[in-house]
Design a protein around this motif. Structure first.
Motif, PDB file in Angstrom:
ATOM      1  N   PHE A 245      14.878  -1.551 -21.792  1.00 29.06           N
ATOM      2  CA  PHE A 245      13.923  -2.445 -22.466  1.00 29.06           C
ATOM      3  C   PHE A 245      12.960  -1.717 -23.399  1.00 29.06           C
ATOM      4  O   PHE A 245      12.109  -2.352 -24.026  1.00 29.06           O
ATOM      5  N   GLY A 246      13.081  -0.409 -23.477  1.00 26.36           N
ATOM      6  CA  GLY A 246      12.157   0.350 -24.319  1.00 26.36           C
ATOM      7  C   GLY A 246      10.749   0.390 -23.761  1.00 26.36           C
ATOM      8  O   GLY A 246       9.787   0.625 -24.493  1.00 26.36           O
ATOM      9  N   ALA A 247      10.638   0.142 -22.451  1.00 25.86           N
ATOM     10  CA  ALA A 247       9.313   0.156 -21.809  1.00 25.86           C
ATOM     11  C   ALA A 247       8.760   1.581 -21.753  1.00 25.86           C
ATOM     12  O   ALA A 247       9.515   2.561 -21.750  1.00 25.86           O
ATOM     13  N   THR A 248       7.452   1.669 -21.723  1.00 28.17           N
ATOM     14  CA  THR A 248       6.784   2.954 -21.507  1.00 28.17           C
ATOM     15  C   THR A 248       6.014   2.857 -20.198  1.00 28.17           C
ATOM     16  O   THR A 248       4.976   2.186 -20.122  1.00 28.17           O
ATOM     17  N   ILE A 249       6.529   3.494 -19.159  1.00 29.84           N
ATOM     18  CA  ILE A 249       5.870   3.449 -17.853  1.00 29.84           C
ATOM     19  C   ILE A 249       4.816   4.550 -17.828  1.00 29.84           C
ATOM     20  O   ILE A 249       5.133   5.730 -17.707  1.00 29.84           O
ATOM     21  N   GLU A 250       3.570   4.131 -17.941  1.00 26.27           N
ATOM     22  CA  GLU A 250       2.466   5.086 -18.031  1.00 26.27           C
ATOM     23  C   GLU A 250       2.093   5.662 -16.672  1.00 26.27           C
ATOM     24  O   GLU A 250       1.614   6.801 -16.590  1.00 26.27           O
ATOM     25  N   TYR A 251       2.309   4.875 -15.619  1.00 27.70           N
ATOM     26  CA  TYR A 251       1.907   5.369 -14.296  1.00 27.70           C
ATOM     27  C   TYR A 251       2.797   4.810 -13.198  1.00 27.70           C
ATOM     28  O   TYR A 251       3.450   3.773 -13.349  1.00 27.70           O
ATOM     29  N   ILE A 252       2.823   5.553 -12.091  1.00 26.17           N
ATOM     30  CA  ILE A 252       3.416   5.063 -10.856  1.00 26.17           C
ATOM     31  C   ILE A 252       2.334   5.118  -9.782  1.00 26.17           C
ATOM     32  O   ILE A 252       1.425   5.956  -9.846  1.00 26.17           O
ATOM     33  N   ASP A 253       2.444   4.216  -8.809  1.00 27.84           N
ATOM     34  CA  ASP A 253       1.436   4.095  -7.762  1.00 27.84           C
ATOM     35  C   ASP A 253       2.152   4.064  -6.417  1.00 27.84           C
ATOM     36  O   ASP A 253       2.936   3.151  -6.152  1.00 27.84           O
ATOM     37  N   LEU A 254       1.915   5.078  -5.596  1.00 26.90           N
ATOM     38  CA  LEU A 254       2.578   5.157  -4.289  1.00 26.90           C
ATOM     39  C   LEU A 254       1.769   4.495  -3.186  1.00 26.90           C
ATOM     40  O   LEU A 254       2.095   4.645  -2.001  1.00 26.90           O
ATOM     41  N   GLY A 255       0.723   3.775  -3.544  1.00 23.14           N
ATOM     42  CA  GLY A 255      -0.046   3.038  -2.552  1.00 23.14           C
ATOM     43  C   GLY A 255      -0.758   3.941  -1.574  1.00 23.14           C
ATOM     44  O   GLY A 255      -1.315   4.976  -1.931  1.00 23.14           O
ATOM     45  N   GLY A 256      -0.751   3.536  -0.308  1.00 25.50           N
ATOM     46  CA  GLY A 256      -1.427   4.303   0.739  1.00 25.50           C
ATOM     47  C   GLY A 256      -0.559   4.358   1.973  1.00 25.50           C
ATOM     48  O   GLY A 256       0.654   4.514   1.886  1.00 25.50           O
ATOM     49  N   GLY A 257      -1.197   4.200   3.135  1.00 20.76           N
ATOM     50  CA  GLY A 257      -0.457   4.220   4.383  1.00 20.76           C
ATOM     51  C   GLY A 257      -0.424   5.556   5.085  1.00 20.76           C
ATOM     52  O   GLY A 257       0.176   5.682   6.161  1.00 20.76           O
ATOM     53  N   PHE A 258      -1.058   6.597   4.495  1.00 20.69           N
ATOM     54  CA  PHE A 258      -1.088   7.893   5.162  1.00 20.69           C
ATOM     55  C   PHE A 258      -1.830   7.758   6.484  1.00 20.69           C
ATOM     56  O   PHE A 258      -2.865   7.098   6.577  1.00 20.69           O
ATOM     57  N   ALA A 259      -1.302   8.394   7.522  1.00 20.59           N
ATOM     58  CA  ALA A 259      -1.868   8.259   8.864  1.00 20.59           C
ATOM     59  C   ALA A 259      -3.142   9.084   9.024  1.00 20.59           C
ATOM     60  O   ALA A 259      -3.316  10.127   8.392  1.00 20.59           O
ATOM     61  N   SER A 260      -4.021   8.602   9.893  1.00 19.31           N
ATOM     62  CA  SER A 260      -5.205   9.353  10.300  1.00 19.31           C
ATOM     63  C   SER A 260      -4.912   9.999  11.647  1.00 19.31           C
ATOM     64  O   SER A 260      -3.797   9.931  12.162  1.00 19.31           O
ATOM     65  N   LYS A 261      -5.923  10.605  12.245  1.00 19.23           N
ATOM     66  CA  LYS A 261      -5.736  11.263  13.539  1.00 19.23           C
ATOM     67  C   LYS A 261      -6.017  10.308  14.713  1.00 19.23           C
ATOM     68  O   LYS A 261      -6.424  10.739  15.779  1.00 19.23           O
ATOM     69  N   SER A 262      -5.783   9.023  14.492  1.00 18.39           N
ATOM     70  CA  SER A 262      -5.871   8.064  15.597  1.00 18.39           C
ATOM     71  C   SER A 262      -4.690   8.271  16.543  1.00 18.39           C
ATOM     72  O   SER A 262      -3.626   8.735  16.134  1.00 18.39           O
ATOM     73  N   HIS A 263      -4.903   7.897  17.814  1.00 17.93           N
ATOM     74  CA  HIS A 263      -3.865   8.086  18.835  1.00 17.93           C
ATOM     75  C   HIS A 263      -3.182   6.759  19.117  1.00 17.93           C
ATOM     76  O   HIS A 263      -3.764   5.868  19.737  1.00 17.93           O
ATOM     77  N   LEU A 264      -1.950   6.618  18.656  1.00 16.11           N
ATOM     78  CA  LEU A 264      -1.203   5.379  18.864  1.00 16.11           C
ATOM     79  C   LEU A 264      -0.930   5.143  20.344  1.00 16.11           C
ATOM     80  O   LEU A 264      -0.571   6.069  21.076  1.00 16.11           O
ATOM     81  N   LYS A 265      -1.103   3.900  20.780  1.00 13.31           N
ATOM     82  CA  LYS A 265      -0.776   3.553  22.157  1.00 13.31           C
ATOM     83  C   LYS A 265       0.729   3.706  22.382  1.00 13.31           C
ATOM     84  O   LYS A 265       1.540   3.386  21.514  1.00 13.31           O
ATOM     85  N   GLY A 266       1.079   4.204  23.548  1.00 11.63           N
ATOM     86  CA  GLY A 266       2.483   4.378  23.881  1.00 11.63           C
ATOM     87  C   GLY A 266       3.104   5.653  23.348  1.00 11.63           C
ATOM     88  O   GLY A 266       4.283   5.909  23.568  1.00 11.63           O
ATOM     89  N   VAL A 267       2.307   6.454  22.622  1.00 15.24           N
ATOM     90  CA  VAL A 267       2.806   7.718  22.084  1.00 15.24           C
ATOM     91  C   VAL A 267       2.204   8.863  22.887  1.00 15.24           C
ATOM     92  O   VAL A 267       0.977   8.986  22.985  1.00 15.24           O
ATOM     93  N   TYR A 268       3.052   9.683  23.456  1.00 15.48           N
ATOM     94  CA  TYR A 268       2.578  10.762  24.328  1.00 15.48           C
ATOM     95  C   TYR A 268       1.958  11.905  23.538  1.00 15.48           C
ATOM     96  O   TYR A 268       0.935  12.461  23.920  1.00 15.48           O
ATOM     97  N   GLN A 269       2.573  12.267  22.421  1.00 13.90           N
ATOM     98  CA  GLN A 269       2.129  13.437  21.682  1.00 13.90           C
ATOM     99  C   GLN A 269       0.782  13.211  20.997  1.00 13.90           C
ATOM    100  O   GLN A 269       0.439  12.104  20.602  1.00 13.90           O
TER     101      GLN A 269
END
Length: 442
Positions: A245-269
């Motif tokens: 289409f002759g488009a010019t894609i100026e940017y890409i956005d990978l969003g978020g979702g990176f994990a923090s150091k919270s401890h998930l229930k049911g996870v031993y590690q």
């Protein structure tokens, strides 16, 4: 000399591992007497209990760590602060001062960003529901619109007609990255060609031009390789639409979702073991861009990280109001904070820390909130010593989503404090009262 209150003796079966190098569960106490040099007892005395506390120093540490991981690998990186993660003005201002633009998913959040002085061109407008009039305002103010569905395409074409111009927009896509359940509710699907057909529809209509591609593959993502897969597919779509289409894609956005150091229930590690590092995420994304880029220039990279930048900078201080013995012998403490303030308690086990050392051995205990609801349980089983009325517990990490999703239910929402880099606590949100709750009633 006054007599001590008589307490009926109980016998509890305690199941735990024997004492090890990490200590005995009957003796070990987790203690947090201060936050950034400010005593938790002083914070409660000055601002009340319960109390949300945020550390500006920790926010900046988390921000610089993640930003440096990306900017040291890629020449053009821009963070967008995710308002839904924590939209307190005092928190948003810190991120904007650090260089983040705003990422919003509703007209309310858009208005909040504008009220903080953020220009439309520095706002990413995401989300599946964008009311027409608010979408039109965002377009007129130059916001980055990420199209979610074909109905929104129709709206944007109509707005383009009304304004007599061609609009530059981005689209959100979803795809299979090997992580399940797949987030397929948002955006256009990559694998079944829906994303490509959406772009074709734009250029067939002649009123919209594509300048960006966005994806947000999930939340609390523990597999950095999933971002590599997402980036590869974004770059494949980028090459295809630029060629066709002759488009010019100026940017890409990978969003978020990176994990923090919270401890998930049911996870031993431990989170320290299973949560990818900032470098892991950055390496996965930037390497995929370099490998897949066929253009003469590299696209700008946007990231909308929320949780990983604020979760560990947030604490909830709560005080013991009393306790009782349950029929099974377990001790149940009544706190002034409950699940109404800790939305994420459904998924995570929090760190529970005492304000000081208490005498005596630990025993199996339950932490209940103040709500007249049987589900108001913060921690069903925790080993604690005998606590006094007024003892202060620190619950963490709670910086992400807990304040924004806290309910005005039975109890007033508490105050929030930001401790600045000089170690001075500053009130950023007053405690609600009856006037707050009744304000809009007629």
């Amino acid at each position: 000399m006054s007599k001590k209150t008589y307490l009926k003796p109980t016998i509890n079966k305690v199941e735990f591992a024997m004492a090890s190098k990490y200590g005995s569960p009957l003796k070990t106490q987790k203690i947090r007497s201060e936050i950034d040099g400010v005593k938790v007892s002083d914070l409660v005395e000055q601002f009340g209990s319960p109390l949300f506390v945020f550390s500006e120093s920790k926010i900046k540490e988390l921000y610089h760590n993640l930003y440096n991981a990306f900017s040291s690998r890629y020449p053009d990186v821009q963070f967008g602060w995710s308002y839904k993660t924590n939209y307190l003005n005092g928190i948003c201002k810190v991120f904007h001062e650090l260089g983040s633009i705003a990422e919003v998913v509703s007209e309310f959040e858009y208005q909040k960003a504008r009220a903080l002085g953020i220009e439309g061109k520095d706002i990413i407008f995401n989300g599946p529901y964008k009311p027409y009039e608010d979408l039109k305002i965002a377009v007129k103010e130059g916001a980055k619109i990420h199209v979610d569905n074909f109905f929104e395409l129709n709206d944007l074409e109509k707005i383009a007609d009304e304004l007599g111009t061609t609009l530059k927009v981005a689209i959100r896509i979803n795809m299979d990255t090997g992580v399940y359940p797949q987030w397929s509710r948002f955006g256009f699907n990559f694998e079944n060609e829906e994303a490509y057909e959406a772009v074709k529809r734009m250029y067939d209509g002649g009123k919209l031009e594509l300048n960006g591609i966005h994806s947000h593959i999930g939340t609390f993502m523990l597999d950095a390789n999933a971002y590599k897969m997402a980036t590869i597919k974004i770059m494949q779509l980028k090459e295809r639409v630029e060629n066709d289409f002759g488009a010019t894609i100026e940017y890409i956005d990978l969003g978020g979702g990176f994990a923090s150091k919270s401890h998930l229930k049911g996870v031993y590690q431990s989170p320290n073991v299973i949560v990818p590092t900032a470098d892991d995420y950055a390496e996965a994304i930037t390497n995929a861009i370099y490998e897949m880029n066929k253009s003469d220039t590299l696209p700008k990279l946007y990231l909308e990280t929320g949780r990983a930048l604020i979760d560990e900078a947030g604490y909830l201080l709560t005080s013991v109001h009393g306790y009782k013995r349950f029929p099974d012998g377990k001790k149940g403490y009544i706190l002034d904070a409950g699940v109404n303030l800790l939305y994420t308690s459904t998924w995570y086990n929090f760190n529970i820390e005492l304000d000081r050392h208490y005498e005596g051995e630990n025993e199996p205990s339950m932490l209940n909130g103040p709500l007249c609801m049987n589900i108001d349980i913060i921690e069903e089983h925790v080993m604690l010593p005998a606590l006094d009325r007024g003892s202060v517990l620190t619950i963490s990490p709670v910086g992400a989503y807990n304040y924004t999703q806290a309910m005005q239910f039975i109890r007033y929402k508490p105050a929030a404090v930001l401790i600045d880099t000089e170690g001075t606590p500053r009130l950023i949100k007053e405690v609600d009262d009856l006037a707050t709750v009744n304000y809009k009633e007629v």
